[in-house]
Design a protein around this motif. Structure first.
Motif, PDB file in Angstrom:
ATOM      1  N   TYR A  17       0.857  -1.192   0.000  1.00 11.20           N
ATOM      2  CA  TYR A  17       0.000   0.000   0.000  1.00 11.20           C
ATOM      3  C   TYR A  17       0.890   1.238   0.000  1.00 11.20           C
ATOM      4  O   TYR A  17       1.754   1.383   0.877  1.00 11.20           O
ATOM      5  N   ILE A  18       0.697   2.137  -0.974  1.00 11.80           N
ATOM      6  CA  ILE A  18       1.535   3.334  -1.117  1.00 11.80           C
ATOM      7  C   ILE A  18       0.661   4.572  -0.999  1.00 11.80           C
ATOM      8  O   ILE A  18      -0.301   4.735  -1.744  1.00 11.80           O
ATOM      9  N   ARG A  19       1.008   5.469  -0.079  1.00 10.49           N
ATOM     10  CA  ARG A  19       0.259   6.726   0.061  1.00 10.49           C
ATOM     11  C   ARG A  19       1.109   7.871  -0.484  1.00 10.49           C
ATOM     12  O   ARG A  19       2.297   7.975  -0.182  1.00 10.49           O
ATOM     13  N   VAL A  20       0.459   8.748  -1.268  1.00 12.58           N
ATOM     14  CA  VAL A  20       1.188   9.720  -2.084  1.00 12.58           C
ATOM     15  C   VAL A  20       0.762  11.157  -1.800  1.00 12.58           C
ATOM     16  O   VAL A  20      -0.429  11.482  -1.802  1.00 12.58           O
ATOM     17  N   GLY A  21       1.756  12.031  -1.587  1.00 15.65           N
ATOM     18  CA  GLY A  21       1.532  13.468  -1.487  1.00 15.65           C
ATOM     19  C   GLY A  21       1.801  14.148  -2.821  1.00 15.65           C
ATOM     20  O   GLY A  21       2.329  13.537  -3.747  1.00 15.65           O
ATOM     21  N   ALA A  22       1.445  15.429  -2.912  1.00 17.57           N
ATOM     22  CA  ALA A  22       1.478  16.142  -4.199  1.00 17.57           C
ATOM     23  C   ALA A  22       2.556  17.214  -4.269  1.00 17.57           C
ATOM     24  O   ALA A  22       2.802  17.934  -3.299  1.00 17.57           O
ATOM     25  N   GLY A  79       0.838   4.725 -12.321  1.00 13.38           N
ATOM     26  CA  GLY A  79       1.406   4.522 -13.650  1.00 13.38           C
ATOM     27  C   GLY A  79       2.816   3.962 -13.593  1.00 13.38           C
ATOM     28  O   GLY A  79       3.175   3.066 -14.377  1.00 13.38           O
ATOM     29  N   VAL A  80       3.620   4.465 -12.661  1.00 12.30           N
ATOM     30  CA  VAL A  80       4.982   3.947 -12.503  1.00 12.30           C
ATOM     31  C   VAL A  80       4.930   2.487 -12.030  1.00 12.30           C
ATOM     32  O   VAL A  80       5.692   1.634 -12.514  1.00 12.30           O
ATOM     33  N   ALA A  81       4.032   2.196 -11.099  1.00 11.75           N
ATOM     34  CA  ALA A  81       3.884   0.812 -10.632  1.00 11.75           C
ATOM     35  C   ALA A  81       3.498  -0.103 -11.793  1.00 11.75           C
ATOM     36  O   ALA A  81       4.012  -1.233 -11.910  1.00 11.75           O
ATOM     37  N   ALA A  82       2.626   0.378 -12.659  1.00 17.55           N
ATOM     38  CA  ALA A  82       2.209  -0.418 -13.823  1.00 17.55           C
ATOM     39  C   ALA A  82       3.367  -0.639 -14.784  1.00 17.55           C
ATOM     40  O   ALA A  82       3.510  -1.728 -15.363  1.00 17.55           O
ATOM     41  N   LEU A  83       4.214   0.383 -14.977  1.00 16.61           N
ATOM     42  CA  LEU A  83       5.394   0.217 -15.828  1.00 16.61           C
ATOM     43  C   LEU A  83       6.304  -0.881 -15.300  1.00 16.61           C
ATOM     44  O   LEU A  83       6.781  -1.740 -16.047  1.00 16.61           O
ATOM     45  N   ILE A  84       6.556  -0.853 -13.997  1.00 18.57           N
ATOM     46  CA  ILE A  84       7.425  -1.867 -13.393  1.00 18.57           C
ATOM     47  C   ILE A  84       6.821  -3.254 -13.567  1.00 18.57           C
ATOM     48  O   ILE A  84       7.512  -4.210 -13.952  1.00 18.57           O
ATOM     49  N   ARG A  85       5.530  -3.376 -13.321  1.00 17.22           N
ATOM     50  CA  ARG A  85       4.874  -4.682 -13.402  1.00 17.22           C
ATOM     51  C   ARG A  85       4.785  -5.165 -14.854  1.00 17.22           C
ATOM     52  O   ARG A  85       4.731  -6.375 -15.108  1.00 17.22           O
ATOM     53  N   SER A  86       4.772  -4.237 -15.792  1.00 13.92           N
ATOM     54  CA  SER A  86       4.715  -4.600 -17.204  1.00 13.92           C
ATOM     55  C   SER A  86       6.051  -5.143 -17.701  1.00 13.92           C
ATOM     56  O   SER A  86       6.105  -6.194 -18.346  1.00 13.92           O
ATOM     57  N   TYR A  87       7.121  -4.433 -17.400  1.00 17.75           N
ATOM     58  CA  TYR A  87       8.434  -4.783 -17.962  1.00 17.75           C
ATOM     59  C   TYR A  87       9.234  -5.738 -17.084  1.00 17.75           C
ATOM     60  O   TYR A  87      10.186  -6.369 -17.570  1.00 17.75           O
ATOM     61  N   TYR A  88       8.853  -5.848 -15.832  1.00 16.59           N
ATOM     62  CA  TYR A  88       9.554  -6.761 -14.916  1.00 16.59           C
ATOM     63  C   TYR A  88       8.504  -7.562 -14.139  1.00 16.59           C
ATOM     64  O   TYR A  88       8.355  -7.409 -12.915  1.00 16.59           O
ATOM     65  N   PRO A  89       7.758  -8.429 -14.836  1.00 14.89           N
ATOM     66  CA  PRO A  89       6.595  -9.098 -14.248  1.00 14.89           C
ATOM     67  C   PRO A  89       6.926 -10.107 -13.155  1.00 14.89           C
ATOM     68  O   PRO A  89       6.016 -10.552 -12.451  1.00 14.89           O
ATOM     69  N   THR A  90       8.187 -10.459 -13.006  1.00 22.37           N
ATOM     70  CA  THR A  90       8.537 -11.425 -11.955  1.00 22.37           C
ATOM     71  C   THR A  90       8.614 -10.762 -10.583  1.00 22.37           C
ATOM     72  O   THR A  90       8.638 -11.463  -9.560  1.00 22.37           O
ATOM     73  N   LEU A  91       8.634  -9.440 -10.546  1.00 26.62           N
ATOM     74  CA  LEU A  91       8.730  -8.737  -9.263  1.00 26.62           C
ATOM     75  C   LEU A  91       7.392  -8.776  -8.537  1.00 26.62           C
ATOM     76  O   LEU A  91       6.329  -8.648  -9.142  1.00 26.62           O
ATOM     77  N   ALA A  99       4.469  -7.452  -5.724  1.00 27.74           N
ATOM     78  CA  ALA A  99       3.893  -6.154  -5.398  1.00 27.74           C
ATOM     79  C   ALA A  99       4.699  -5.461  -4.295  1.00 27.74           C
ATOM     80  O   ALA A  99       4.910  -4.244  -4.333  1.00 27.74           O
ATOM     81  N   ALA A 100       5.168  -6.230  -3.325  1.00 28.14           N
ATOM     82  CA  ALA A 100       5.982  -5.653  -2.243  1.00 28.14           C
ATOM     83  C   ALA A 100       7.289  -5.097  -2.796  1.00 28.14           C
ATOM     84  O   ALA A 100       7.769  -4.035  -2.360  1.00 28.14           O
ATOM     85  N   GLN A 101       7.882  -5.793  -3.748  1.00 29.27           N
ATOM     86  CA  GLN A 101       9.110  -5.297  -4.371  1.00 29.27           C
ATOM     87  C   GLN A 101       8.850  -4.030  -5.171  1.00 29.27           C
ATOM     88  O   GLN A 101       9.663  -3.102  -5.179  1.00 29.27           O
ATOM     89  N   VAL A 102       7.697  -3.977  -5.838  1.00 27.46           N
ATOM     90  CA  VAL A 102       7.342  -2.782  -6.607  1.00 27.46           C
ATOM     91  C   VAL A 102       7.240  -1.576  -5.682  1.00 27.46           C
ATOM     92  O   VAL A 102       7.760  -0.497  -5.983  1.00 27.46           O
ATOM     93  N   LYS A 103       6.581  -1.746  -4.542  1.00 27.33           N
ATOM     94  CA  LYS A 103       6.488  -0.645  -3.586  1.00 27.33           C
ATOM     95  C   LYS A 103       7.879  -0.220  -3.122  1.00 27.33           C
ATOM     96  O   LYS A 103       8.194   0.979  -3.083  1.00 27.33           O
ATOM     97  N   GLN A 104       8.710  -1.173  -2.780  1.00 28.24           N
ATOM     98  CA  GLN A 104      10.035  -0.843  -2.271  1.00 28.24           C
ATOM     99  C   GLN A 104      10.870  -0.120  -3.320  1.00 28.24           C
ATOM    100  O   GLN A 104      11.614   0.823  -3.010  1.00 28.24           O
TER     101      GLN A 104
END
Length: 535
Positions: free
Chosen positions: A408-413, A467-479, A481-486
């Motif tokens: 879970y990622i919380r984002v400021g602006a 969108g960045v999370a989706a890019l990571i999951r698209s090009y590096y699908p073995t990672l 969700a926890a790795q994507v957040k990190q």
């Protein structure tokens, strides 16, 4: 409620009402040099305004996420996997010219046959699900608490105090904005009469020389508007009109204790009923634009010569209409998350939030469920200029200070200008509970009926990160969700400068003191780190 910042033009009130870290090795310029770089002092070009969130801090001196650089230098012609991103929001214009080719289709469902072909409990959920049915306007959660009449509710006294304060504030604001609207309207009418045309220019207004006091006052008002970013008086009238509509909605619906907005017939306090709503995921009216804007930030078709470019290029947007013009129901949010997870979304974006949550446990259980199923949830931090380590903002993933999810990622602006005013004045923050910051102010994206607009809020920052999370999951699908957040947290640019917090110039803190990672999101760095981790 959608965490979008309404532009209130508060800076204009006086004159108008008075009558006149670990990733330094993969960053092109070392982190320690970023805070010594020259600031961009010129105004952004129109192209930069519409794309600033994708630009590069080092190259452009604009604090974007280096998205364009990532495509040019890393992604290039690489093939990626398609990633389903669920947008839990208001309705989305799935026919929009810049979105129609990136909308998810449930292949197990036969459209419009009135049957639950895939046996998931939802009939004709072709592009997602609509938990609101035909509903749109809603009360705020604390108003629902008061409307219940349950004085034994532990939040009742707090809700009542807040209601009394907020109702007076919004009534006063309505009076002010009615006055502002009339003054801008009369200014525009006077200048139109003076020039004999409606499409007069800034330059023509600035060139006026007169001793006529009424015309002089009109030029002062117009010049003040121009100096505050308005391109024309027509734009100023449009913005004030939109603000007035928002104010009236707040009074007529959000703060109206007798208003009944729920139309589904289900009991929002009973989780046993789950299959309500319908499969129509489109907005019920053109002004229901929030979800469409969010979807465009994530996945608007890239380089098609139209409108805006989304962050991610291999995405299908699953539409989960859940957020009304008011506060969302916990039940709807919990079921929306579970719907997205069960229908194979790998990233979920939630650009909404509220300060009271009577069934927060239902939502936390759903967040934990998403984490167990390897799904990233990206959530907006909120627009109250508050420290969410102290002031609650729901949903969250905390129970007694302990996180129940590592996805879970919380984002400021962020604002589009690097320096002490980097953090958007409206953005919530928190060293413990806000993970990263991303572009969120003045973001250009899609709106219903093939239109585009600029909006601001942490609502816009969250989908940038999704969108960045989706890019990571698209090009590096073995990672995972926890790795994507990190990766997103560790690969950002570490900002060492001090920033104004919550729009209060007396509250200046090191950037690292208001966000867990101490960083702003960077897509270029994230993909490099993802490649390293995937090996």
């Amino acid at each position: 409620m959608k965490t979008i910042k309404t532009t209130m033009l508060t800076a204009m009130l006086a004159i108008l009402l008075s009558g006149c870290g670990g990733t330094a090795n993969i960053i092109a310029t070392p982190v320690e040099n970023i805070d010594n770089m020259p600031l961009k002092v010129s105004d952004l070009t129109e192209s930069e305004k519409q794309n600033w969130g994708h630009l590069d801090l080092v190259k452009d001196t604009i604090p974007g996420m280096s998205v364009d650089k990532a495509y040019t230098e890393i992604i290039k012609n690489k093939k990626g996997n398609t990633v389903i991103v669920a947008v839990i929001d208001s309705g989305i214009d799935i026919d929009h010219e810049d979105l129609n080719d990136v909308i998810w289709t449930n292949k197990g469902e036969i459209p419009n046959n009135g049957k639950d072909d895939d046996n998931n409990g939802y009939i004709d959920d072709v592009h997602g699900w609509n938990f609101l049915g035909d509903g749109y306007n809603e009360q705020l959660e604390y108003v629902r608490i008061l409307a219940s009449g349950d004085t034994k509710n532990l939040d009742y006294a707090k809700a009542e105090a807040l209601y009394n304060e907020e109702y007076q504030k919004w009534m006063g604001r309505k009076t002010q904005y009615d006055q502002i609207y009339q003054q801008i309207k009369s200014t525009d009418e006077m200048l139109t009469k003076h020039f004999g045309k409606k499409n007069y220019t800034k330059e023509e207004v600035k060139a006026i020389k007169t001793e006529d006091q009424a015309l002089l006052q009109a030029t002062q008002v117009a010049n003040y508007m121009f100096s505050n970013g308005m391109d024309s008086m027509a734009d100023a009238l449009k913005e004030i009109s939109e603000d007035l509509e928002s104010i009236n909605d707040r009074l007529n619906y959000n703060l109206n204790k007798t208003f009944k907005g729920r139309v589904n017939g289900d009991n929002p306090d009973d989780m046993s009923t789950k299959y309500y709503g319908n499969g129509n995921v489109k907005p019920v009216k053109k002004t229901e634009s929030h979800g469409t804007h969010v979807a465009g930030i994530i996945a608007a078709e890239r380089n098609n010569g139209k409108g805006a470019n989304g962050v991610a290029n291999n995405v299908k947007i699953m539409v989960v209409r859940t957020v009304p013009n008011g506060d969302e129901y916990d039940k709807d949010v919990a079921l929306a998350i579970r719907y997205a997870v069960d229908n194979n979304a790998k990233v979920i974006n939630g650009s909404f939030g509220k300060s009271f949550s009577p069934h927060s446990d239902w939502v936390r259980d759903a967040i934990a469920y998403a984490s167990e199923k390897d799904v990233v949830i990206v959530h907006a931090a909120g627009n109250d200029s508050e420290n969410v380590d102290v002031e609650p903002n729901f949903p969250d993933d905390n129970v007694n200070g302990q996180e129940i999810s590592n996805t879970y990622i919380r984002v400021g602006a962020l604002e589009p200008k690097y320096g002490s005013n980097l953090v958007a004045s409206f953005s919530n923050y928190g060293k413990q509970n806000v993970d990263v910051f991303a572009p969120g102010a003045k973001i250009y994206s899609t709106t219903p009926e093939n239109e585009y607009d600029t909006k601001g809020g942490t609502s816009m920052a969250a989908p940038a990160v999704a969108g960045v999370a989706a890019l990571i999951r698209s090009y590096y699908p073995t990672l995972t969700a926890a790795q994507v957040k990190q990766i997103i947290m560790d690969s950002g640019l570490a900002i060492k400068t001090k920033v104004v917090v919550g729009g209060d110039t007396n509250n200046v803190k090191p950037f690292a003191d208001i966000v867990k990672s101490g960083k702003i999101v960077n897509a270029y760095n994230a993909l490099i780190m993802a490649a390293q981790m995937a090996k």
